[in-house]
Design a protein around this motif. Structure first.
Motif, PDB file in Angstrom:
ATOM      1  N   LEU A  32       0.827  -1.195   0.000  1.00 28.53           N
ATOM      2  CA  LEU A  32       0.000   0.000   0.000  1.00 28.53           C
ATOM      3  C   LEU A  32       0.868   1.255   0.000  1.00 28.53           C
ATOM      4  O   LEU A  32       0.585   2.219  -0.731  1.00 28.53           O
ATOM      5  N   CYS A  33       1.929   1.260   0.792  1.00 34.61           N
ATOM      6  CA  CYS A  33       2.789   2.443   0.862  1.00 34.61           C
ATOM      7  C   CYS A  33       3.598   2.638  -0.415  1.00 34.61           C
ATOM      8  O   CYS A  33       3.935   3.779  -0.761  1.00 34.61           O
ATOM      9  N   ALA A  34       3.905   1.566  -1.126  1.00 32.81           N
ATOM     10  CA  ALA A  34       4.561   1.716  -2.424  1.00 32.81           C
ATOM     11  C   ALA A  34       3.627   2.415  -3.409  1.00 32.81           C
ATOM     12  O   ALA A  34       4.061   3.278  -4.200  1.00 32.81           O
ATOM     13  N   VAL A  35       2.353   2.055  -3.376  1.00 34.67           N
ATOM     14  CA  VAL A  35       1.371   2.730  -4.229  1.00 34.67           C
ATOM     15  C   VAL A  35       1.277   4.206  -3.850  1.00 34.67           C
ATOM     16  O   VAL A  35       1.259   5.092  -4.717  1.00 34.67           O
ATOM     17  N   GLU A  36       1.231   4.488  -2.551  1.00 36.13           N
ATOM     18  CA  GLU A  36       1.168   5.877  -2.095  1.00 36.13           C
ATOM     19  C   GLU A  36       2.428   6.651  -2.495  1.00 36.13           C
ATOM     20  O   GLU A  36       2.352   7.831  -2.877  1.00 36.13           O
ATOM     21  N   ALA A  37       3.587   6.010  -2.425  1.00 37.39           N
ATOM     22  CA  ALA A  37       4.833   6.680  -2.806  1.00 37.39           C
ATOM     23  C   ALA A  37       4.821   7.047  -4.284  1.00 37.39           C
ATOM     24  O   ALA A  37       5.267   8.133  -4.680  1.00 37.39           O
ATOM     25  N   HIS A  38       4.312   6.137  -5.115  1.00 35.04           N
ATOM     26  CA  HIS A  38       4.216   6.454  -6.539  1.00 35.04           C
ATOM     27  C   HIS A  38       3.212   7.582  -6.770  1.00 35.04           C
ATOM     28  O   HIS A  38       3.471   8.504  -7.547  1.00 35.04           O
ATOM     29  N   HIS A  39       2.091   7.519  -6.079  1.00 30.46           N
ATOM     30  CA  HIS A  39       1.068   8.556  -6.220  1.00 30.46           C
ATOM     31  C   HIS A  39       1.633   9.929  -5.842  1.00 30.46           C
ATOM     32  O   HIS A  39       1.271  10.952  -6.451  1.00 30.46           O
ATOM     33  N   SER A  40       2.528   9.975  -4.863  1.00 32.35           N
ATOM     34  CA  SER A  40       3.111  11.242  -4.419  1.00 32.35           C
ATOM     35  C   SER A  40       4.137  11.787  -5.410  1.00 32.35           C
ATOM     36  O   SER A  40       4.543  12.937  -5.303  1.00 32.35           O
ATOM     37  N   GLY A  41       4.563  10.959  -6.362  1.00 37.35           N
ATOM     38  CA  GLY A  41       5.579  11.368  -7.314  1.00 37.35           C
ATOM     39  C   GLY A  41       6.972  10.907  -6.968  1.00 37.35           C
ATOM     40  O   GLY A  41       7.922  11.147  -7.716  1.00 37.35           O
ATOM     41  N   GLY A 189      21.410  13.777   5.603  1.00 38.24           N
ATOM     42  CA  GLY A 189      21.231  13.974   4.167  1.00 38.24           C
ATOM     43  C   GLY A 189      20.058  13.229   3.577  1.00 38.24           C
ATOM     44  O   GLY A 189      19.753  13.401   2.392  1.00 38.24           O
ATOM     45  N   ALA A 190      19.398  12.383   4.375  1.00 38.99           N
ATOM     46  CA  ALA A 190      18.265  11.607   3.864  1.00 38.99           C
ATOM     47  C   ALA A 190      17.027  12.493   3.766  1.00 38.99           C
ATOM     48  O   ALA A 190      16.867  13.458   4.516  1.00 38.99           O
ATOM     49  N   GLU A 191      16.158  12.136   2.851  1.00 38.70           N
ATOM     50  CA  GLU A 191      14.874  12.815   2.700  1.00 38.70           C
ATOM     51  C   GLU A 191      13.829  12.018   3.465  1.00 38.70           C
ATOM     52  O   GLU A 191      13.626  10.833   3.197  1.00 38.70           O
ATOM     53  N   LEU A 192      13.173  12.658   4.419  1.00 35.78           N
ATOM     54  CA  LEU A 192      12.140  12.018   5.217  1.00 35.78           C
ATOM     55  C   LEU A 192      10.803  12.623   4.822  1.00 35.78           C
ATOM     56  O   LEU A 192      10.565  13.815   5.006  1.00 35.78           O
ATOM     57  N   ILE A 193       9.937  11.791   4.244  1.00 38.89           N
ATOM     58  CA  ILE A 193       8.659  12.251   3.722  1.00 38.89           C
ATOM     59  C   ILE A 193       7.532  11.573   4.488  1.00 38.89           C
ATOM     60  O   ILE A 193       7.458  10.345   4.536  1.00 38.89           O
ATOM     61  N   THR A 194       6.664  12.369   5.099  1.00 36.77           N
ATOM     62  CA  THR A 194       5.489  11.812   5.749  1.00 36.77           C
ATOM     63  C   THR A 194       4.285  11.965   4.830  1.00 36.77           C
ATOM     64  O   THR A 194       4.186  12.936   4.078  1.00 36.77           O
ATOM     65  N   HIS A 195       3.387  11.001   4.893  1.00 36.63           N
ATOM     66  CA  HIS A 195       2.211  11.038   4.029  1.00 36.63           C
ATOM     67  C   HIS A 195       0.965  10.694   4.827  1.00 36.63           C
ATOM     68  O   HIS A 195       1.049  10.217   5.973  1.00 36.63           O
ATOM     69  N   ASP A 196      -0.184  10.952   4.238  1.00 37.85           N
ATOM     70  CA  ASP A 196      -1.443  10.704   4.928  1.00 37.85           C
ATOM     71  C   ASP A 196      -2.395   9.851   4.084  1.00 37.85           C
ATOM     72  O   ASP A 196      -3.599  10.032   4.123  1.00 37.85           O
ATOM     73  N   PHE A 197      -1.834   8.905   3.323  1.00 39.49           N
ATOM     74  CA  PHE A 197      -2.630   7.981   2.503  1.00 39.49           C
ATOM     75  C   PHE A 197      -3.536   8.749   1.539  1.00 39.49           C
ATOM     76  O   PHE A 197      -4.727   8.461   1.397  1.00 39.49           O
ATOM     77  N   ALA A 198      -2.943   9.715   0.854  1.00 43.39           N
ATOM     78  CA  ALA A 198      -3.720  10.574  -0.046  1.00 43.39           C
ATOM     79  C   ALA A 198      -4.401   9.769  -1.153  1.00 43.39           C
ATOM     80  O   ALA A 198      -5.554  10.035  -1.501  1.00 43.39           O
ATOM     81  N   TRP A 199      -3.688   8.795  -1.714  1.00 43.35           N
ATOM     82  CA  TRP A 199      -4.292   7.996  -2.789  1.00 43.35           C
ATOM     83  C   TRP A 199      -5.478   7.197  -2.262  1.00 43.35           C
ATOM     84  O   TRP A 199      -6.557   7.213  -2.846  1.00 43.35           O
ATOM     85  N   LEU A 200      -5.280   6.499  -1.153  1.00 41.08           N
ATOM     86  CA  LEU A 200      -6.349   5.654  -0.621  1.00 41.08           C
ATOM     87  C   LEU A 200      -7.552   6.492  -0.217  1.00 41.08           C
ATOM     88  O   LEU A 200      -8.703   6.109  -0.469  1.00 41.08           O
ATOM     89  N   ARG A 201      -7.320   7.652   0.384  1.00 39.20           N
ATOM     90  CA  ARG A 201      -8.438   8.496   0.808  1.00 39.20           C
ATOM     91  C   ARG A 201      -9.237   9.011  -0.392  1.00 39.20           C
ATOM     92  O   ARG A 201     -10.411   9.358  -0.253  1.00 39.20           O
ATOM     93  N   SER A 202      -8.593   9.068  -1.556  1.00 38.01           N
ATOM     94  CA  SER A 202      -9.286   9.585  -2.739  1.00 38.01           C
ATOM     95  C   SER A 202     -10.122   8.525  -3.450  1.00 38.01           C
ATOM     96  O   SER A 202     -10.882   8.843  -4.370  1.00 38.01           O
ATOM     97  N   GLN A 203      -9.991   7.265  -3.029  1.00 36.81           N
ATOM     98  CA  GLN A 203     -10.679   6.179  -3.718  1.00 36.81           C
ATOM     99  C   GLN A 203     -12.107   5.995  -3.199  1.00 36.81           C
ATOM    100  O   GLN A 203     -12.360   6.125  -1.997  1.00 36.81           O
ATOM    101  N   PRO A 204     -13.052   5.668  -4.077  1.00 38.66           N
ATOM    102  CA  PRO A 204     -14.432   5.433  -3.626  1.00 38.66           C
ATOM    103  C   PRO A 204     -14.521   4.157  -2.789  1.00 38.66           C
ATOM    104  O   PRO A 204     -13.741   3.224  -2.972  1.00 38.66           O
ATOM    105  N   LEU A 205     -15.461   4.148  -1.857  1.00 35.47           N
ATOM    106  CA  LEU A 205     -15.689   2.959  -1.040  1.00 35.47           C
ATOM    107  C   LEU A 205     -16.413   1.908  -1.869  1.00 35.47           C
ATOM    108  O   LEU A 205     -17.445   2.184  -2.484  1.00 35.47           O
TER     109      LEU A 205
END
Length: 345
Positions: A32-41, A189-205
């Protein structure tokens, strides 16, 4: 956490440079987080997600994600028995940074970037080790490692730190990373990105959740020998005697324990497989979720707070813990017990 945070915007900027990525996932949350990472760009214009073969929860999660509809440029491959080897310059996303195969891959392959997608509590441990003493091997908590395995873990840690220094390491997580730790990660030097499941929240139930007012998330703490089994089942029996309860098993629960849960009056065990974040996102305001300390508490609060659903952590009484539950582990778990996500809609 917010889907439009600067970190995610930075991820979109990287997409213009990265081109493509391969993601190797071994758990439903990683997928699921791989999908979200792709969705984030973060994974570029084209990404291939390869799930590990012969894991039923992964197969269920893959089916549910495909049913929802994949983000543009993302392909979910058929499950494979072995981890793919990315070509030179292709970004490589993984969830389990403590896997020996993954660590060996970092030492022998030349990925363009390394992206760590969320794997629950292990993600926090990884950040602590990366920002700790130089030479500390990347090993699982409570792991008993051979000298050779320690050498591999130490070499993998050096490779990840080098990737961070050169701006080629990103960590993508939905967890509340403590401010001091987040600062230390970025200082490396690492990039730390937090997300809030934007892709999943946008999907219809697609289908309603369980009808029971109270939903209990299963736990792996019993099988891992960290809490006493009888104390846990006494607590469950008390819940089931008071009202109907929907029980969603943890993917690592012992089958014998699940059989015992099914025998409890008032408790209905639902056959999950997919992450709770996907299964329970349709709950209503009249319902509540109960869970022992778990990283799923944080993500469910992100997804359900706008729907008015209470996600409550059940504090583990001292007498529940076994001698195997070190104070450091208890402290890690308590980090997610009552964290406020800050999401209001």
């Amino acid at each position: 956490m917010n889907g439009s945070s600067p970190g995610v915007e930075d991820g979109r900027d990287h997409a213009r440079e990265q081109g493509s990525a391969i993601a190797w996932v071994e758990s439903p949350l990683q997928m699921l987080c791989a999908v979200e990472a792709h969705h984030s760009g973060l994974l570029g214009a084209h990404a291939l997600v390869v799930p590990r073969a012969k894991l039923r929860p992964l197969a269920v999660t893959r089916r549910e994600i495909v049913r929802l509809g994949l983000p543009a440029g993302l392909e979910l491959a058929v499950p494979a028995p072995e981890m793919p080897r990315p070509h030179r310059g292709v970004s490589w996303a993984v969830g389990d940074a403590f896997s020996g195969k993954v660590q060996a891959g970092w030492l022998t392959a030349l990925p363009g970037r390394i992206v760590i997608v969320d794997d629950g509590l292990a993600t926090i441990r990884l950040l602590e080790l990366l920002t700790g003493r130089i030479g500390t091997p990347l090993l699982r908590a409570r792991a008993t490692a051979s000298p050779l395995r320690k050498v591999l873990g130490a070499a993998a840690g050096m490779r990840l730190r080098a990737a961070a220094r050169s701006g080629r390491l990103s960590i993508f997580t939905a967890l509340p990373v403590p401010a001091d730790l987040a600062r230390a990660v970025r200082d490396k030097g690492a990039e730390l990105i937090t997300h809030d499941f934007a892709w999943l929240r946008s999907q219809p139930l697609r289908k309603p959740g369980p009808e029971e007012r109270t939903v209990v998330l299963g736990t792996s703490l019993v099988r891992n020998g960290l809490i006493h089994r009888d104390r846990y089942f006494t607590w469950l029996a008390g819940l089931g005697s008071a009202e109907p309860v929907a029980y969603f098993p943890h993917r690592r629960e012992d089958p014998n324990d699940l059989a015992r849960v099914r025998e409890q009056p008032g408790i209905t065990v639902y056959d999950g497989g997919a992450p709770a974040e996907m299964t329970l996102r349709g709950l209503g305001a009249q319902q509540r979720v109960l869970s022992l300390p778990s990283t799923a508490v944080t993500s469910l609060r992100v997804l359900l707070s706008a729907r008015g659903v209470a996600v409550e952590t059940v504090d583990v009484p001292d007498e529940w813990w076994t001698a195997q539950a070190a104070p450091s582990l208890r402290s890690h778990l308590s980090m997610f017990a009552h964290h406020d996500t800050g999401v209001t809609g």
